[in-house]
Structures are given as structure tokens and as C-alpha cells.
Design an enzyme around this catalytic site. Structure first.
Site, PDB file in Angstrom:
ATOM      1  CD  GLU A 135      -3.666  -0.768   3.165  1.00  0.00           C
ATOM      2  OE1 GLU A 135      -2.601  -0.136   3.007  1.00  0.00           O
ATOM      3  OE2 GLU A 135      -3.733  -2.012   3.180  1.00  0.00           O
ATOM      4  CD  GLU A 147      -8.636  -6.558   9.782  1.00  0.00           C
ATOM      5  OE1 GLU A 147      -9.533  -7.292   9.297  1.00  0.00           O
ATOM      6  OE2 GLU A 147      -8.086  -5.644   9.134  1.00  0.00           O
ATOM      7  CE  LYS A 176      -6.971  -5.828  -2.387  1.00  0.00           C
ATOM      8  NZ  LYS A 176      -6.481  -5.794  -0.991  1.00  0.00           N
ATOM      9  CG  ASN A 227      -2.239  -2.267  -3.922  1.00  0.00           C
ATOM     10  OD1 ASN A 227      -1.090  -2.246  -4.333  1.00  0.00           O
ATOM     11  ND2 ASN A 227      -2.532  -2.523  -2.660  1.00  0.00           N
ATOM     12  NE  ARG A 245       8.634  -6.958   4.477  1.00  0.00           N
ATOM     13  CZ  ARG A 245       7.706  -6.058   4.193  1.00  0.00           C
ATOM     14  NH1 ARG A 245       8.009  -4.775   4.194  1.00  0.00           N
ATOM     15  NH2 ARG A 245       6.479  -6.427   3.906  1.00  0.00           N
ATOM     16  CG  HIS A 269       1.850  -0.683   6.590  1.00  0.00           C
ATOM     17  ND1 HIS A 269       2.542  -1.451   7.516  1.00  0.00           N
ATOM     18  CD2 HIS A 269       1.811  -1.420   5.447  1.00  0.00           C
ATOM     19  CE1 HIS A 269       2.902  -2.589   6.948  1.00  0.00           C
ATOM     20  NE2 HIS A 269       2.470  -2.598   5.691  1.00  0.00           N
ATOM     21  NE  ARG A 307       0.158   0.153  -0.730  1.00  0.00           N
ATOM     22  CZ  ARG A 307       0.875  -0.946  -0.479  1.00  0.00           C
ATOM     23  NH1 ARG A 307       0.807  -1.974  -1.287  1.00  0.00           N
ATOM     24  NH2 ARG A 307       1.645  -1.012   0.586  1.00  0.00           N
TER      25      ARG A 307
END
Length: 406
Positions: free
Chosen positions: A394, A343, A15, A8, A251, A190, A101
Site C-alpha cells: 500500500e 499471504e 507508520k 500512515n 469485527r 482497502h 493514507r
């Protein structure tokens, strides 16, 4: 053991995760941050039974360091050094493939796609729709293909899961020819997380995914909600870009487009000024001067009016979308919360659903405030709707899709 390396790549970060796809377990993961700056932060974590010191301790072994990392090519060299020094050794667990990704796939990419020079060109072309993301994703792909030149590379697109949106959901009511010429429509984002969470929720409940009406709230610094019917995305809050929809860390989410015309005319804002305003100086940051929900909640508890208003605006938007999407689905069977805020912030979950008792939703206070790992139910036993907290993964979903594609 068959391993998949998941990448990613962000504008200033890399990552990575090495996953044993046979057992669906992560062997190691890492993060290189602040690429291109004077000092970059490096973290490499080895999971228990993956090799190295983690075996002895039976705990995650994490290694942190700092150095200058000039670009993504250099970041991949750092990653290889971390595996060599701390394990697990890639020579013993060579990746069968590398999954990447990619944020924006437009309408072209609706499934995991084998990366070729032609695919790279199309990802680059789509950067006009995701200028903050696609160039960084592509830099990671090119650096990875240089290092792992003998294995297949697969692009997994955030937008792909939302290719099942019906025309009524993805079409904007503007001049149709203009929209078609410039690819202006809702794409949604997402998607990897929404797909993983909806499938995990069905498995946890022992229900057939094809029979369920679900809402998934992915609430992090970026935030979106998706209505999922029978495992297919039928409505989602993000649009042409990841800017539309819910209030986010920096945002704005939904905004009257005439406000931008007004600011251009009255405040002299240029296109670039407006872009920076909406993406970096809005949302929680714009309302309260802080973008992290933990800081907003602390300010609210301390009686700070700006934090209180920011929280109220955030919740108001969540409730509005929940109600609208329940109406679109004709009812709901499962609501799941995931990502950093979803979460971990019990008060956000409780307040988001507080007015939805009419839909058969009852949240159990004790279950909601309990903090423990793994997927869990936070609704009462009598609730007609199952409300869950589902940690997203993910990287595992990208590995799954990479493996299936191969």
C-alpha cells in the site's frame, strides 16, 4: 533520485516509508507504536543500498528502541531523529512530496487530492463515518505539514478505488431521502490494496488489465473482498464503514440488523455498547477469544471446538462472497489473496476455494503450501482460473498515486 515520504497515521501509531519513486524501491521504513502511552515502541529499518550500515551488510538494518512519545507531533520528531541517526539522510534524499493514507473520503474524494486547509476540514467532517480512522489520519497530516511545510502533501483515500461501484452495488434499500441526507451508502475500503494487487496480478500474468475479471481477497485483521472488472471496482464487501462483510479479527462482518435492536431491548445495550461489541468483541475474538488467525489455526489443530467453529464460520463467509461475486462478474479469470492471512495461511486459501471447482478453479497443494517471497501462482497449470498470492504494498501504491497526482 526522486523520493516520496508515505505516512500512515493511526490513532496510536505512526507508520512511515521513504520510497525512491523513480525505481519504485523502498529506502527505509519505520513504525512508532503506542503513542500517548508511558512507553512507545520505535522501529526504523534501512534497506540495502539505501545508505548506512545496510550497505555494508547487504541486509535490512533494523533499529529498535523505546521512549515516551506524547503525540503525533512528537512522533514526527522521533521519525526525523531515526533518519538522522540511522539513515538514509533526508538532507541527501529530501522528499519531493508527502503522501498520506486517509481511510474515508466519502463520495467527495475519488482521486489523490492535494491537501489544503479546506481538504483538511472535509476529512474532519467525514470523521463521522470513520471515527476510529479519519481523526488519526488528520493528526498525521497536520503534524507532517508542520514539519514538511515546503513540499506538497497528497491525501490518498481508501474509498477512492470504489467510486466506480455502480448504483445497484452501493445503494442500500432503506428510505432514499434519509439515506441521502445522512450519506448512508456503500463506500468500500482497502481500495489502495485492492488496486495495487489487481494491477500486479495482471502484470504478473502478462494480461491486459482491461480484459480481466478479478477477485481480490484482502485478509488481515480487517478483511474485505472486491470484484474488479477491467481494472474497476464493481462490488466490494465493506460498506458505509469497515464493519460490513467478511468475518474479521475483532469485527463481526455481516449481521442481521434486527439483532442489534434485540440486544438493545433485551440486554439493555446502548449505542456505544453495540459499537464496542461489533468492532472489538466480535469476529474471531468473539467466537474463540482470540483474534489472530495463527492462534485460531493452532487451536483448531489442537481440537479446540471454539477455534474450529470460528475457522468454519470464517471460511463459510469467504465461500459465500466468492460465489456471489463470481456470479456478479459472470465468471472470473484471476483470484488473488493478500495481506497477513491471505499471504501466509495456506489452509485458509485452500478451504476458501475448495467448493469452487465448478467455476474452473483448481489449487495446486504443493504450490499453495510453499512459502517464498514475492508474487506466485498457486493454481494448477490446468486451472481455468489463475489463483495467486500477491504481497500487497500500500505504501508503494500511495507513492505512485502521489507522484501521478503531482
Amino acid at each position: 533520485m526522486t523520493t516520496i515520504l508515505v505516512i500512515n497515521s493511526g490513532s496510536s501509531s505512526l507508520k512511515y516509508s521513504l520510497i525512491d519513486i523513480d525505481d519504485e524501491r523502498e529506502l527505509a521504513s519505520g513504525l512508532v507504536e503506542r503513542i500517548g502511552q508511558d512507553v512507545s515502541a520505535i522501529t526504523h529499518t534501512v534497506r540495502p543500498d539505501a545508505g548506512g550500515e545496510a550497505v555494508v551488510a547487504m541486509l535490512d538494518a533494523s533499529y529498535e528502541s523505546e521512549r515516551a512519545v506524547a503525540d503525533h507531533d512528537a512522533a514526527f520528531v522521533v521519525m526525523l531523529e531515526q533518519f538522522a541517526e540511522h539513515g538514509p539522510a533526508l538532507a541527501e534524499h529530501p522528499p519531493a512530496a508527502v503522501g498520506h493514507r486517509v481511510v474515508h473520503g466519502g463520495a467527495r474524494f475519488y482521486a489523490p487530492t492535494l491537501v489544503t486547509p479546506g481538504v483538511e476540514e472535509q476529512i474532519e467532517e467525514l470523521a463521522v463515518l470513520a471515527p476510529l480512522h479519519n481523526p488519526a489520519n488528520l493528526a498525521g497530516i497536520r503534524a507532517a505539514r508542520a514539519v514538511f511545510s515546503d513540499v506538497p502533501h497528497v491525501a490518498v483515500f481508501d474509498t477512492a478505488f470504489h467510486q466506480t461501484l455502480p448504483p445497484a452495488a452501493y445503494t442500500y434499500a432503506i428510505d432514499a431521502e434519509l439515506a441521502a441526507a445522512h450519506r448512508v451508502r456503500r463506500y468500500g475500503f482497502h481500495g489502495t490494496s485492492h488496486q495495487f494487487v489487481s494491477e500486479a496480478a495482471a502484470a504478473f500474468l502478462g494480461r491486459d488489465l482491461g480484459t480481466l475479471r478479478q477477485l481480490v481477497f484482502h485478509l488481515g485483521n480487517g478483511a474485505s473482498v472486491t470484484a474488479i472488472e477491467g481494472g474497476r471496482s464493481v462490488e466490494t464487501s465493506m460498506g458505509l464503514t469497515p464493519l460490513e462483510g467478511l468475518v474479521m479479527g475483532t469485527r463481526s462482518g455481516d449481521l442481521d440488523p434486527a439483532a442489534l435492536v434485540h440486544l438493545s431491548r433485551r440486554a439493555g445495550y446502548s449505542i456505544d455498547d453495540l459499537d464496542a461489541l461489533l468492532n472489538t468483541r466480535s469476529g474471531l475474538q468473539g467466537l474463540a477469544g482470540r483474534s489472530d488467525m495463527r492462534d485460531i489455526l493452532a487451536g483448531r489443530d489442537a481440537g479446540d471446538p471454539a477455534s474450529t467453529l470460528a475457522f468454519d464460520v470464517y471460511i463459510h463467509r469467504l465461500r459465500a462472497y466468492a460465489g456471489a461475486y463470481i456470479a456478479q462478474l459472470g465468471g472470473v479469470d484471476v483470484i488473488s489473496f493478500t495481506a497477513g492471512v491471505g499471504e501466509n495461511a495456506a489452509v485458509v486459501r485452500a478451504e476458501a476455494l475448495a467448493t469452487l471447482g465448478f467455476a474452473g478453479i483448481e489449487v495446486d497443494h504443493g504450490r499453495n503450501v510453499e512459502r517464498r517471497r514475492g508474487i506466485r501462482r498457486i493454481s494448477t497449470d490446468a486451472s481455468a482460473v489463475a489463483v495467486l498470492v500477491v504481497p500487497t504494498d500500500e505504501e508503494l501504491e500511495i507513492a505512485r498515486q502521489t507522484s501521478r497526482m503531482l
